[in-house]
Design a protein around this motif. Sequence first.
Motif, PDB file in Angstrom:
ATOM      1  N   THR A 185       0.767  -1.218   0.034  1.00 35.70           N
ATOM      2  CA  THR A 185       0.025  -0.118   0.077  1.00 35.70           C
ATOM      3  C   THR A 185       0.845   1.239  -0.144  1.00 35.70           C
ATOM      4  N   LYS A 186       2.060   1.234   0.678  1.00 37.66           N
ATOM      5  CA  LYS A 186       2.757   2.329   0.705  1.00 37.66           C
ATOM      6  C   LYS A 186       3.349   2.734  -0.518  1.00 37.66           C
ATOM      7  N   ASP A 187       3.322   1.882  -1.562  1.00 36.55           N
ATOM      8  CA  ASP A 187       4.024   2.193  -2.896  1.00 36.55           C
ATOM      9  C   ASP A 187       3.229   3.193  -3.815  1.00 36.55           C
ATOM     10  N   TYR A 188       1.682   3.409  -3.480  1.00 32.95           N
ATOM     11  CA  TYR A 188       0.818   4.282  -4.017  1.00 32.95           C
ATOM     12  C   TYR A 188       1.143   5.653  -3.749  1.00 32.95           C
ATOM     13  N   ILE A 189       2.245   5.991  -2.692  1.00 35.52           N
ATOM     14  CA  ILE A 189       2.733   7.159  -2.974  1.00 35.52           C
ATOM     15  C   ILE A 189       3.001   7.673  -4.142  1.00 35.52           C
ATOM     16  N   MET A 190       3.432   6.767  -4.997  1.00 37.30           N
ATOM     17  CA  MET A 190       3.882   6.972  -6.323  1.00 37.30           C
ATOM     18  C   MET A 190       2.678   7.963  -7.066  1.00 37.30           C
ATOM     19  N   LEU A 191       1.417   7.793  -6.634  1.00 41.03           N
ATOM     20  CA  LEU A 191       0.565   8.175  -7.413  1.00 41.03           C
ATOM     21  C   LEU A 191      -0.074   9.835  -6.958  1.00 41.03           C
ATOM     22  N   LEU A 192       1.013  10.363  -5.887  1.00 39.65           N
ATOM     23  CA  LEU A 192       0.790  11.369  -5.350  1.00 39.65           C
ATOM     24  C   LEU A 192       1.886  12.408  -6.122  1.00 39.65           C
ATOM     25  N   PRO A 193       1.416  13.409  -6.949  1.00 38.94           N
ATOM     26  CA  PRO A 193       2.434  14.150  -7.777  1.00 38.94           C
ATOM     27  C   PRO A 193       3.037  15.344  -6.881  1.00 38.94           C
ATOM     28  N   PRO A 194       4.413  15.438  -7.021  1.00 38.84           N
ATOM     29  CA  PRO A 194       5.385  16.238  -6.126  1.00 38.84           C
ATOM     30  C   PRO A 194       4.693  17.698  -6.336  1.00 38.84           C
ATOM     31  N   GLU A 195       3.882  17.821  -7.253  1.00 39.05           N
ATOM     32  CA  GLU A 195       3.434  19.434  -7.509  1.00 39.05           C
ATOM     33  C   GLU A 195       2.358  19.782  -6.714  1.00 39.05           C
ATOM     34  N   LEU A 196       1.623  18.569  -6.122  1.00 41.80           N
ATOM     35  CA  LEU A 196       0.570  19.067  -5.281  1.00 41.80           C
ATOM     36  C   LEU A 196       1.033  19.808  -3.853  1.00 41.80           C
ATOM     37  N   PRO A 197       0.187  20.613  -3.532  1.00 40.74           N
ATOM     38  CA  PRO A 197       0.747  21.554  -2.403  1.00 40.74           C
ATOM     39  C   PRO A 197       0.395  20.549  -1.035  1.00 40.74           C
ATOM     40  N   GLU A 198       1.029  21.058   0.116  1.00 40.58           N
ATOM     41  CA  GLU A 198       1.054  20.082   1.436  1.00 40.58           C
ATOM     42  C   GLU A 198      -0.460  19.842   1.756  1.00 40.58           C
ATOM     43  N   GLN A 199      -1.357  20.663   1.917  1.00 44.40           N
ATOM     44  CA  GLN A 199      -2.642  20.437   1.634  1.00 44.40           C
ATOM     45  C   GLN A 199      -3.329  20.579   0.606  1.00 44.40           C
ATOM     46  N   PHE A 200      -4.207  19.768   0.299  1.00 44.99           N
ATOM     47  CA  PHE A 200      -4.796  19.960  -0.972  1.00 44.99           C
ATOM     48  C   PHE A 200      -6.262  19.348  -0.963  1.00 44.99           C
ATOM     49  N   CYS A 201      -7.186  19.675  -1.810  1.00 40.02           N
ATOM     50  CA  CYS A 201      -8.363  19.134  -1.976  1.00 40.02           C
ATOM     51  C   CYS A 201      -8.582  18.361  -3.438  1.00 40.02           C
ATOM     52  N   THR A 202      -9.719  17.768  -3.790  1.00 39.04           N
ATOM     53  CA  THR A 202     -10.174  17.053  -5.117  1.00 39.04           C
ATOM     54  C   THR A 202      -9.497  18.164  -6.166  1.00 39.04           C
ATOM     55  N   LYS A 203     -10.018  19.235  -6.180  1.00 39.77           N
ATOM     56  CA  LYS A 203      -9.774  20.345  -7.219  1.00 39.77           C
ATOM     57  C   LYS A 203      -8.396  20.298  -7.716  1.00 39.77           C
ATOM     58  N   ASP A 204      -7.757  20.401  -6.542  1.00 37.17           N
ATOM     59  CA  ASP A 204      -6.102  20.523  -6.810  1.00 37.17           C
ATOM     60  C   ASP A 204      -5.534  19.278  -7.248  1.00 37.17           C
ATOM     61  N   TYR A 205      -6.091  18.255  -6.907  1.00 40.85           N
ATOM     62  CA  TYR A 205      -5.483  16.796  -7.343  1.00 40.85           C
ATOM     63  C   TYR A 205      -5.947  16.569  -8.940  1.00 40.85           C
ATOM     64  N   ALA A 206      -7.225  17.127  -9.253  1.00 39.28           N
ATOM     65  CA  ALA A 206      -7.668  16.961 -10.501  1.00 39.28           C
ATOM     66  C   ALA A 206      -6.600  18.047 -11.439  1.00 39.28           C
ATOM     67  N   LYS A 207      -6.393  19.235 -11.012  1.00 35.82           N
ATOM     68  CA  LYS A 207      -5.491  20.064 -11.685  1.00 35.82           C
ATOM     69  C   LYS A 207      -4.137  19.723 -12.188  1.00 35.82           C
ATOM     70  N   VAL A 208      -3.631  19.004 -11.075  1.00 39.75           N
ATOM     71  CA  VAL A 208      -2.067  18.645 -11.273  1.00 39.75           C
ATOM     72  C   VAL A 208      -2.133  17.090 -11.994  1.00 39.75           C
ATOM     73  N   THR A 209      -3.342  16.406 -11.890  1.00 42.26           N
ATOM     74  CA  THR A 209      -2.935  14.875 -12.511  1.00 42.26           C
ATOM     75  C   THR A 209      -3.898  14.988 -13.979  1.00 42.26           C
ATOM     76  N   GLY A 210      -4.312  16.102 -14.295  1.00 40.60           N
ATOM     77  CA  GLY A 210      -5.297  16.226 -15.554  1.00 40.60           C
ATOM     78  C   GLY A 210      -6.201  15.069 -15.605  1.00 40.60           C
ATOM     79  N   LEU A 211      -6.815  14.521 -14.456  1.00 41.18           N
ATOM     80  CA  LEU A 211      -8.066  13.892 -14.301  1.00 41.18           C
ATOM     81  C   LEU A 211      -9.391  14.837 -14.174  1.00 41.18           C
ATOM     82  N   SER A 212     -10.511  14.509 -14.584  1.00 36.97           N
ATOM     83  CA  SER A 212     -11.713  15.178 -14.112  1.00 36.97           C
ATOM     84  C   SER A 212     -12.037  15.312 -12.605  1.00 36.97           C
TER      85      SER A 212
END
Length: 254
Positions: free
Chosen positions: A194-221
């Motif tokens: 399970t710890k390996d899934y940290i790879m799916l947290l982009p380094p560009e994310l701010p320290e605290q983030f919401c769904t909108k932030d994650y969508a913007k950085v990853t290109g997901l809806s």
Amino acid sequence: MLIMDRTNNHENLRFTAACEKILGRERKRIGIGTLSEKTLHAVLKNYIEPNEEFHEIPTAGYVADIRRGDEIIEIQTGNFNVMRKKLACFLPLYQVTIVYPIPATKWLSWIDEETGEITSRRKSPKRGTPYMAFRELYKIKQFLTNDNLKIHLILIDVEEFRLLNGWSADRKRGSVRHDRIPVAISEELSFECTKDYIMLLPPELPEQFCTKDYAKVTGLSQGQAGTALNILYFLGVVKRIGKKGNAFIYQMFE
């Protein structure tokens, strides 16, 4: 956690050999996609395990794509829903790896069913990323914490052939995918715990983030980003530290 080095000549030669084996004279003579096993699935099975003695092994009432002793490898090109019963049966007995290919770069060609004519290929503007796996992973979410399950993502360039049988005027929208021909592998990521899934947290994310932030950085809806964070929260990769309006605020676990 494993990120495969695509400069590794041995891996590239193995992939080339698998392509040549499946895309050989017999398949070309019969025609694209007319065999019972689609090309992408067949190539990846031979890339991962060239020895066919380990292919299609009857196991506990099912057939494993690859089985080597107590290790099972399933190549799943989509629709992870169908894996639930298999996983429930396999995981108490075997180490299981699900290999999921994601088209990184895709070239599209269209087949006219009436004439057999195939259009010249064009490059799709969409590019695949590892974050696209979340839609399928959600379907087997309850199994992701099982120590016997590993997920292996392969970012792969493909030529996709589609039938001109859609409902739009140009017959492309709603069309049926006929086959996908692998061209090259660009990246491989293996999630062994399970710890390996940290790879799916982009380094560009701010320290605290919401769904909108994650969508913007990853290109997901935003909906897809919500699914992604639902899984990462379930896996203990992120924690919820509060809310802003109706939106959860997340932070990565230290």
